[in-house]
Motif scaffolding. Structure first.
Motif, short mmCIF file in Angstrom:
data_model
loop_
_atom_site.label_atom_id
_atom_site.label_comp_id
_atom_site.label_asym_id
_atom_site.label_seq_id
_atom_site.Cartn_x
_atom_site.Cartn_y
_atom_site.Cartn_z
N ASP A 203 -16.34 1.72 31.08
CA ASP A 203 -15.14 1.08 30.76
C ASP A 203 -14.49 0.73 29.44
OD1 ASP A 203 -14.97 0.49 33.62
OD2 ASP A 203 -16.36 -1.39 33.42
N LEU A 204 -14.52 2.02 28.87
CA LEU A 204 -13.98 1.94 27.38
C LEU A 204 -12.74 2.99 27.31
CD1 LEU A 204 -17.30 2.48 25.48
CD2 LEU A 204 -16.11 0.55 25.72
N VAL A 205 -12.64 3.70 28.25
CA VAL A 205 -11.57 4.59 28.21
C VAL A 205 -10.32 4.01 29.00
CG1 VAL A 205 -10.71 7.05 28.39
CG2 VAL A 205 -13.03 6.50 28.01
N PRO A 206 -9.15 3.80 28.69
CA PRO A 206 -7.91 3.22 29.25
C PRO A 206 -7.39 4.29 30.21
CG PRO A 206 -7.37 3.60 27.14
CD PRO A 206 -8.67 3.85 27.15
N LEU A 207 -6.68 3.80 31.14
CA LEU A 207 -5.73 4.79 32.00
C LEU A 207 -4.72 5.73 31.35
CD1 LEU A 207 -5.50 5.38 35.08
CD2 LEU A 207 -3.62 3.80 35.20
N THR A 208 -4.24 5.01 30.18
CA THR A 208 -3.24 5.64 29.33
C THR A 208 -3.74 6.88 28.73
OG1 THR A 208 -3.64 4.11 27.55
CG2 THR A 208 -1.74 3.66 28.84
N VAL A 209 -5.17 6.93 28.59
CA VAL A 209 -5.91 8.26 28.13
C VAL A 209 -6.27 9.02 29.17
CG1 VAL A 209 -7.78 8.94 26.90
CG2 VAL A 209 -6.64 6.92 26.08
N LEU A 210 -6.71 8.45 30.29
CA LEU A 210 -7.13 9.32 31.21
C LEU A 210 -5.97 9.96 32.14
CD1 LEU A 210 -9.65 6.56 33.25
CD2 LEU A 210 -10.23 8.92 31.80
N GLU A 211 -4.67 9.47 32.34
CA GLU A 211 -3.74 10.11 32.98
C GLU A 211 -3.28 11.50 32.29
OE1 GLU A 211 -0.95 6.91 35.08
OE2 GLU A 211 -0.84 6.87 32.94
N PRO A 212 -3.19 11.46 30.73
CA PRO A 212 -3.02 12.91 30.52
C PRO A 212 -4.07 13.79 30.42
CG PRO A 212 -3.13 11.05 28.70
CD PRO A 212 -3.01 10.49 29.91
N TRP A 213 -5.54 13.32 30.39
CA TRP A 213 -6.57 13.90 30.68
C TRP A 213 -6.57 14.66 31.97
CZ3 TRP A 213 -11.21 13.34 33.76
CH2 TRP A 213 -12.28 14.14 33.29
N ILE A 214 -6.08 13.94 33.09
CA ILE A 214 -6.10 14.41 34.24
C ILE A 214 -5.04 15.63 34.54
CG2 ILE A 214 -5.70 14.03 36.75
CD1 ILE A 214 -8.54 13.21 36.13
N ALA A 215 -3.81 15.14 33.78
CA ALA A 215 -2.65 16.10 33.92
C ALA A 215 -3.07 17.44 33.45
CB ALA A 215 -1.24 15.49 33.35
N ARG A 216 -3.68 17.44 32.30
CA ARG A 216 -4.37 18.51 31.53
C ARG A 216 -5.18 19.65 32.53
NH1 ARG A 216 -8.74 19.21 27.01
NH2 ARG A 216 -8.48 21.29 26.57
N LEU A 217 -5.81 18.83 33.50
CA LEU A 217 -6.94 19.59 34.24
C LEU A 217 -5.94 19.87 35.48
CD1 LEU A 217 -10.01 17.09 34.17
CD2 LEU A 217 -9.77 19.61 33.12
N THR A 218 -5.13 19.13 35.94
CA THR A 218 -4.15 19.71 36.80
C THR A 218 -3.40 20.86 36.69
OG1 THR A 218 -4.13 17.20 37.77
CG2 THR A 218 -2.35 18.64 38.52
N ALA A 219 -2.71 20.81 35.52
CA ALA A 219 -2.19 22.26 35.12
C ALA A 219 -2.85 23.34 35.13
CB ALA A 219 -1.53 21.83 33.84
N HIS A 220 -4.20 23.28 34.74
CA HIS A 220 -4.83 24.54 34.76
C HIS A 220 -5.46 24.69 36.13
CE1 HIS A 220 -8.86 26.66 34.04
NE2 HIS A 220 -7.95 27.32 32.94
N ALA A 221 -5.58 23.73 36.95
CA ALA A 221 -6.24 24.03 38.44
C ALA A 221 -5.12 24.77 39.30
CB ALA A 221 -6.34 22.51 39.19
N GLY A 222 -3.85 24.67 38.97
CA GLY A 222 -2.63 25.37 39.45
C GLY A 222 -2.55 26.69 39.11
N ALA A 223 -3.38 26.94 38.14
CA ALA A 223 -3.09 28.54 37.53
C ALA A 223 -3.76 29.64 38.32
CB ALA A 223 -3.59 28.76 35.90
N ALA A 224 -3.03 30.77 38.28
CA ALA A 224 -3.55 31.79 39.20
C ALA A 224 -3.95 33.16 38.29
CB ALA A 224 -2.66 32.47 39.95
N THR A 225 -4.93 33.78 38.71
CA THR A 225 -5.39 34.86 37.72
C THR A 225 -4.48 36.26 38.40
OG1 THR A 225 -7.47 34.03 37.85
CG2 THR A 225 -7.25 36.42 37.12
N TYR A 226 -3.88 36.83 37.38
CA TYR A 226 -2.93 38.03 37.70
C TYR A 226 -3.51 39.15 37.35
CZ TYR A 226 0.53 34.21 38.86
OH TYR A 226 1.03 33.24 39.46
N ASP A 227 -4.46 39.69 37.89
CA ASP A 227 -5.28 40.90 37.65
C ASP A 227 -5.98 41.45 38.83
OD1 ASP A 227 -7.57 39.32 37.29
OD2 ASP A 227 -7.70 39.29 35.27
N ASP A 228 -6.96 42.16 38.67
CA ASP A 228 -7.75 42.81 39.75
C ASP A 228 -8.85 41.85 40.02
OD1 ASP A 228 -6.12 44.92 39.90
OD2 ASP A 228 -7.45 46.40 38.59
#
Length: 281
Positions: A203-228
């Protein structure tokens, strides 16, 4: 020593043998942590070392043992598909046991715990051998064992400020965002989610820190690999982690204070990543 010697130790309740110095026993068990034989590594070395740490056998020697395990994290670092992974991976597990013992008994100075934490983070981000189970040789599981060590570190009283807990969260995110050639399929993302839960429970990390942390992961989770390679290779590990974190946060018997708000953030993240499956209609 012959395997029969260690089998006798196991048959006697894992008591420390009295016929050899503890230093010699420890040195041999440490070498066995890196053995490609799972009977030596998983069956003897790790159970004995972890049990002796938990029983207080190393209480006066915990710094030396932990330093030895931290050194083991560097053995063969950068290699892939070689047997050196076993020494690194199981050194992380024993170092986690050392941290857990200090969490209970306050045996190690705070700066040493933080040094071990830095060594663990550096290794986890540098680890390139992502194998889970190795046929004929048993579990390598470096990422899972690294997650277990982060879990223990998150419970340390010396990781007490929001800046330190945020660093641990960033280590988990950085590990998930690294390029990979194979998906994590042996429960590693569940273990990383559990480590995250242990951090959140402080209980040391506020939601204001967690929201951008989740957003960073979300942006990566939606990425695709464009090769073979597999098209979902770029983001699947991160998406699987977000699902695991949502599940653990939902079902946790000891939830963090931010659970309700963070669940809403995770729901939005999962809907963003899975628009075809999780529409609002």
């Amino acid at each position: 020593m012959a395997a029969s010697y260690w089998k006798q130790v196991q048959e006697h309740g894992l008591a420390v043998p009295e016929d050899r110095p503890l230093d010699d026993l420890t040195a041999e068990l440490t070498r066995m942590l890196g053995s490609p034989d799972p009977d030596d590594r998983d069956g003897i070395a790790y159970p004995l070392l972890s049990t002796w740490v938990a029983r207080g056998v190393y209480d006066d020697l915990l710094i030396g043992l932990g330093d030895g395990m931290a050194a083991g994290l560097r053995v063969g670092i950068g290699e892939r598909d070689t047997d050196t992974v076993f020494r690194r991976s199981f050194s992380a597990l024993v170092l986690a046991e050392c941290i857990a013992r200090d969490n209970q008994c306050a045996l190690v100075p705070g700066d040493k715990i933080l040094q071990w934490g830095d060594r663990l983070a550096t290794w986890l981000l540098a680890e390139r051998d992502l194998r889970g189970f190795v046929p004929g040789k048993g579990w390598a599981h470096a990422i899972a064992h690294g997650a277990d060590a982060i879990s223990m570190l998150a419970e340390s009283p010396y990781v007490a400020g929001p800046e330190l807990t945020t660093v641990l969260l960033d280590v988990i995110a950085d590990r998930l965002l690294l390029p990979v050639d194979e998906l994590l399929v042996a429960g590693e993302t569940d273990r990383l989610a559990l480590a995250t839960m242990n951090i959140l429970r402080r209980d040391l990390v506020p939601l204001t820190v967690l929201e951008p942390w989740i957003a960073r992961l979300t942006a990566h989770a939606g990425a695709a690999t464009y090769d073979d390679r597999t098209p979902n290779l770029a983001g699947q590990n991160t998406e699987t982690f977000l699902r695991a974190l949502y599940l653990q946060l939902s079902l946790a018997g000891r939830p963090p204070a931010v659970r309700a708000d963070l669940l809403l953030v995770l729901v939005d993240a999962l809907r963003t990543v899975n628009p075809h499956y999780l529409r609002l209609e």
